[in-house]
Write an enzyme that holds these catalytic residues in place. Structure first.
Site, mmCIF file in Angstrom:
data_model
loop_
_atom_site.group_PDB
_atom_site.id
_atom_site.type_symbol
_atom_site.label_atom_id
_atom_site.label_comp_id
_atom_site.label_asym_id
_atom_site.label_seq_id
_atom_site.Cartn_x
_atom_site.Cartn_y
_atom_site.Cartn_z
ATOM 1 N N ALA A 73 0.853 -1.198 0.000
ATOM 2 C CA ALA A 73 0.000 0.000 0.000
ATOM 3 C C ALA A 73 0.881 1.238 0.000
ATOM 4 O O ALA A 73 0.532 2.263 -0.588
ATOM 5 C CB ALA A 73 -0.930 -0.009 1.208
ATOM 6 N N ASN A 129 -5.486 3.696 11.108
ATOM 7 C CA ASN A 129 -4.843 2.457 11.580
ATOM 8 C C ASN A 129 -4.563 2.427 13.077
ATOM 9 O O ASN A 129 -4.362 1.373 13.646
ATOM 10 C CB ASN A 129 -3.546 2.212 10.811
ATOM 11 N N GLN A 147 -6.780 -0.142 5.917
ATOM 12 C CA GLN A 147 -7.381 -0.721 7.118
ATOM 13 C C GLN A 147 -8.857 -1.047 6.906
ATOM 14 O O GLN A 147 -9.422 -1.857 7.636
ATOM 15 C CB GLN A 147 -7.248 0.250 8.299
ATOM 16 N N SER A 187 -3.940 -3.230 0.595
ATOM 17 C CA SER A 187 -2.833 -4.169 0.656
ATOM 18 C C SER A 187 -3.312 -5.572 1.041
ATOM 19 O O SER A 187 -4.194 -5.713 1.901
ATOM 20 C CB SER A 187 -1.902 -3.636 1.755
ATOM 21 N N ALA A 188 -2.699 -6.600 0.450
ATOM 22 C CA ALA A 188 -3.127 -7.976 0.724
ATOM 23 C C ALA A 188 -2.883 -8.398 2.170
ATOM 24 O O ALA A 188 -3.677 -9.144 2.752
ATOM 25 C CB ALA A 188 -2.393 -8.934 -0.221
ATOM 26 N N CYS A 196 4.722 0.938 11.425
ATOM 27 C CA CYS A 196 5.609 1.774 10.620
ATOM 28 C C CYS A 196 6.197 2.946 11.390
ATOM 29 O O CYS A 196 7.100 3.611 10.915
ATOM 30 C CB CYS A 196 4.891 2.284 9.379
HETATM 31 N N1 PLP Z 1 -1.876 2.845 5.210
HETATM 32 C C1 PLP Z 1 -2.382 2.361 6.356
HETATM 33 C C2 PLP Z 1 -3.595 3.015 6.947
HETATM 34 C C3 PLP Z 1 -1.774 1.268 6.983
HETATM 35 O O1 PLP Z 1 -2.271 0.817 8.127
HETATM 36 C C4 PLP Z 1 -0.632 0.697 6.379
HETATM 37 C C5 PLP Z 1 0.073 -0.421 7.038
HETATM 38 O O2 PLP Z 1 0.219 -0.457 8.243
HETATM 39 C C6 PLP Z 1 -0.162 1.238 5.177
HETATM 40 C C7 PLP Z 1 -0.806 2.306 4.624
HETATM 41 C C8 PLP Z 1 1.046 0.662 4.494
HETATM 42 O O3 PLP Z 1 0.731 -0.594 3.991
HETATM 43 P P1 PLP Z 1 1.882 -1.567 3.447
HETATM 44 O O4 PLP Z 1 2.395 -2.264 4.666
HETATM 45 O O5 PLP Z 1 1.175 -2.490 2.508
HETATM 46 O O6 PLP Z 1 2.887 -0.737 2.790
#
Ligand code: PLP
Length: 386
Positions: free
Chosen positions: A71, A155, A185, A205-206, A333
């Site tokens: 994502a 998230n 999410q 995202s998967a 993250c």
């Molecule tokens: N956006 C949100 C709201 C998320 O919770 C996350 C992952 O924690 C992401 C983006 C990023 O997703 P990815 O881990 O697939 O890069």
């Protein structure tokens, strides 16, 4: 292994997804871009079946789906793709309007482009994480190419924005504005329909829907497709918007996970909501000082809890419980950042309150007996550490 209560960070692989992926890792290993033999044809067919399932689960057309690695990459493609396209074709900076509670994938992309190809505008949010709509109106007055980006569901604190209303607000005021939604999410935990929301771009995202890591998508409608610059060059894959040999097994897994979302969403939502609400009620009955950060239990993203335990530091709770329960302080993250949580900060929590807050994510494989044990362990630990 500890009880897994971190389903907002990632979800376990559904065994049915793993079974679907195995042939793509074994016999059907071809490169979908090889159009001279059966290995390639078969791999390409698997990718297109997955694309249909991924599209269906968000109400899109398969032609509107571009596969990416995460994502994060989808969000980068949406935001940089739009701003770089404008900058290259007109030399004009675009405006990126978003909110300070967004995932780092959005905020850091905005900061990286700010004052170069882009003017970044962060609209404040209220105590529950909802965007200030009047300020949004003010930001739409200027005559510049503009992209608005917001998460459907947050998230960390589970705020669900009224994206349909926000998109209609921005399109009424400035019809050319592109609307991007981070639905990472939301997909799998609530109905997500791109046509109903009237968005131009949507990332997900998967690995948040019981699929594999390394596979994600960007939904791109017809208008937005003409206004995006690719970030990766090197082939005409994915309608020329994302070069690179496709991750066939990952995409097949994503397709299967998306198919399961389409079939099982209603049942999953009901079950996850019931489990989470009863866990919260049990814990609250044993720890009266417990506070729920963000929206109330009925109005937030199913499965998400963000709890404040006054007087108890989250790091102490984690070190006491990490061998028994897997949960988190904030988003995965931001876990390396020195700041406790930019999301809790943006909704007005003090630094002490941020350091006394933690996140729990209930998922579709979480059981009642796991939650009963977790509630007991949390209650004991909170009482001992208070
Ligand atoms: N956006 C949100 C709201 C998320 O919770 C996350 C992952 O924690 C992401 C983006 C990023 O997703 P990815 O881990 O697939 O890069």
């Amino acid at each position: 292994m500890p009880i897994y209560l971190d389903n907002n960070a990632t979800t376990p692989l559904d065994p049915r997804v793993k079974d679907a992926m195995l042939p793509a890792l074994e016999s059907h290993f071809g490169n979908p871009a090889s159009n001279t033999h059966a290995y390639g044809w078969y791999a390409a067919e698997l990718v297109e079946i997955a694309r249909e399932n991924v599209a269906r689960c968000i109400g899109a057309n398969p032609k509107e789906i571009v596969f990416t690695s995460s994502a994060t990459e989808s969000i980068n493609l949406a935001l940089k793709g739009f701003c770089f396209h404008n900058y290259r074709s007109t030399g004009i900076k675009s405006k990126l309007i978003t909110i300070p509670t967004e995932h780092k994938a959005t905020l850091d992309t905005g900061y990286a482009m700010d004052s170069w190809t882009t003017d970044l505008k962060l609209i404040p949010v209220d105590r529950n994480g909802f965007i200030d709509k009047d300020r949004l109106d003010d930001e739409l007055k200027e005559d510049k190419p503009c992209i608005f980006s917001i998460s459907l569901a947050n998230n960390e604190i589970g705020t669900i924005q009224n994206v349909k209303e926000l998109v209609s607000q921005i399109k009424n005021k400035r019809p050319q504005t592109i609307a991007h939604v981070d639905a990472s999410q939301a997909v799998g935990k609530m109905i997500v329909d791109v046509k109903e929301l009237n968005v131009d771009l949507l990332s997900f995202s998967a690995h948040k829907i019981y699929g594999p890591k390394g596979s994600a998508a960007l939904y791109i409608n017809k208008d937005a497709a003409l206004r995006l610059e690719p970030l990766l060059h090197g082939g005409s894959h994915e309608h020329g918007l994302r070069a690179g040999t496709l991750n066939v097994a990952g995409i097949v897994g994503f397709g299967k996970a998306a198919e399961l979302v389409s079939i099982e969403l209603d049942t999953d939502i009901k079950r996850i909501k019931t489990l989470t609400q009863s866990f919260f009620t049990t814990l609250k009955s044993q720890c009266s000082t417990l506070i729920l950060n963000g929206p109330g239990i009925d109005g937030r993203l199913p499965g998400n809890l963000n709890l404040l335990t006054p007087g108890v530091r989250n790091v102490d709770l984690i070190s006491r419980l990490s061998s028994k329960i897997a949960f988190s302080i904030s988003s995965a993250c931001t876990s390396h950042s020195k700041k406790p949580s930019h999301v809790l900060e943006a909704i007005g929590l003090t630094e002490t309150e941020q350091r006394e807050s933690f996140r729990i994510g209930v998922g579709k494989f979480t059981t009642q007996s796991e939650l009963d044990s977790a509630a007991k362990l949390f209650a004991e630990a909170i009482s001992d550490l208070s």
